[in-house]
Design an enzyme around this catalytic site. Structure first.
Site, PDB file in Angstrom:
ATOM      1  CE  LYS A   1      -4.200   1.107   2.600  1.00 30.88           C
ATOM      2  NZ  LYS A   1      -4.814   0.912   3.923  1.00 30.88           N
TER       3      LYS A   1
HETATM    4  C1  E4P Z   1      -8.255   1.914   3.706  1.00 31.21           C
HETATM    5  O1  E4P Z   1      -7.408   1.232   3.193  1.00 31.21           O
HETATM    6  C2  E4P Z   1      -8.053   2.728   4.922  1.00 31.21           C
HETATM    7  O2  E4P Z   1      -7.307   1.977   5.835  1.00 31.21           O
HETATM    8  C3  E4P Z   1      -9.346   3.057   5.622  1.00 31.21           C
HETATM    9  O3  E4P Z   1     -10.489   2.703   4.886  1.00 31.21           O
HETATM   10  C4  E4P Z   1      -9.373   4.395   6.270  1.00 31.21           C
HETATM   11  O4  E4P Z   1     -10.630   4.583   6.881  1.00 31.21           O
HETATM   12  P1  E4P Z   1     -10.929   5.755   7.922  1.00 31.21           P
HETATM   13  O5  E4P Z   1     -11.140   7.034   7.175  1.00 31.21           O
HETATM   14  O6  E4P Z   1     -12.178   5.304   8.616  1.00 31.21           O
HETATM   15  O7  E4P Z   1      -9.749   5.838   8.846  1.00 31.21           O
END
Ligand code: E4P
Length: 226
Positions: free
Chosen positions: A83
């Site tokens: 990622k």
């Molecule tokens: C996705 O890969 C992220 O980890 C995640 O969806 C972030 O979500 P949040 O805005 O609830 O922290």
């Protein structure tokens, strides 16, 4: 649309996986930090439970460092996906890793222009964050729908992963707009299965069964217990 859990918590991953509908996990530095566990054993365990992609986040704004982190993450398991946050260094690293055949999830994407860049850099997945857009009064569903439309028109293979989902409605809308994957917290995952009429219906069936059981003759042992 594949359902993915956004977490670093092993109990949540095991439970969602037990339901037979889990197709991936996304982790991020916040989730990992919350677990207070050793990083490598934790992410290896997640990868071993899930039959699907597990995104593990890099942490740098230098392309060379990101590429090295990407190599390390790709070694963790066959289903580990690297990622990388959306920025110029991230795009350069995405290009390099993708050219090597390593799967990259370009994260922290907030508009179609960024999604276009991610696809052109060869990303395997792009992650638009819907909830965080809603938080700043931006129409996240319009952003998602534009991205899906552009990808379809341009014939990109990059999968659209709807991220930062906060409610079952977000998940359903993401499916309706054509997202390939939706990742959500365990709380949202659990809320997908719930409906008060299902609970009430189940209770009525159980009560009726209990009342009539004595008159139903011989029952299979498993139904006798019910
Ligand atoms: C996705 O890969 C992220 O980890 C995640 O969806 C972030 O979500 P949040 O805005 O609830 O922290």
């Amino acid at each position: 649309m594949k359902l993915s859990l956004d977490t670093g918590n092993l109990d949540e991953v095991r439970e969602a996986n037990r339901w037979g509908v889990l197709r991936g996990v996304t982790t991020n530095p916040t989730h990992i930090a919350k677990e207070e566990k050793d990083f490598l054993p934790l992410v290896k365990e997640i990868c071993s439970i899930v039959d699907g992609d597990v995104s593990i986040e890099t942490l740098s704004q230098d392309a060379d460092v990101l590429v090295r982190q990407g190599h390390d993450i790709a070694q963790i398991a066959d289903n580990a996906v690297v990622k990388i946050a959306m920025h110029p260094e991230g795009l350069a690293a995405t290009r390099k890793l993708s050219d090597e055949g390593i799967k990259v999830n370009v994260t922290l994407c907030f508009n179609p222009a960024q999604a276009l860049l991610a696809a052109e850099a060869g990303a395997y997945i792009v992650s638009p964050f819907l909830g965080r857009l809603d938080d700043i009064a931006t129409d996240s569903m319009k952003v998602l729908s534009d991205i899906c439309e552009i990808y379809a028109l341009q014939g990109y293979d990059t999968q659209v992963l709807a991220a930062s989902l906060r409610s079952p409605l977000h998940v359903v809308e993401a499916a309706r707009l054509g997202a390939d994957i939706a990742t959500m917290p365990f709380k949202v995952f659990q809320s997908l299965v719930k409906h008060p009429l299902t609970d009430a219906g189940f209770k009525r069936f159980s009560d009726d069964w209990e009342e009539a059981k004595a008159q139903l003759g011989e029952l299979p042992p498993s139904m006798q217990e019910a």
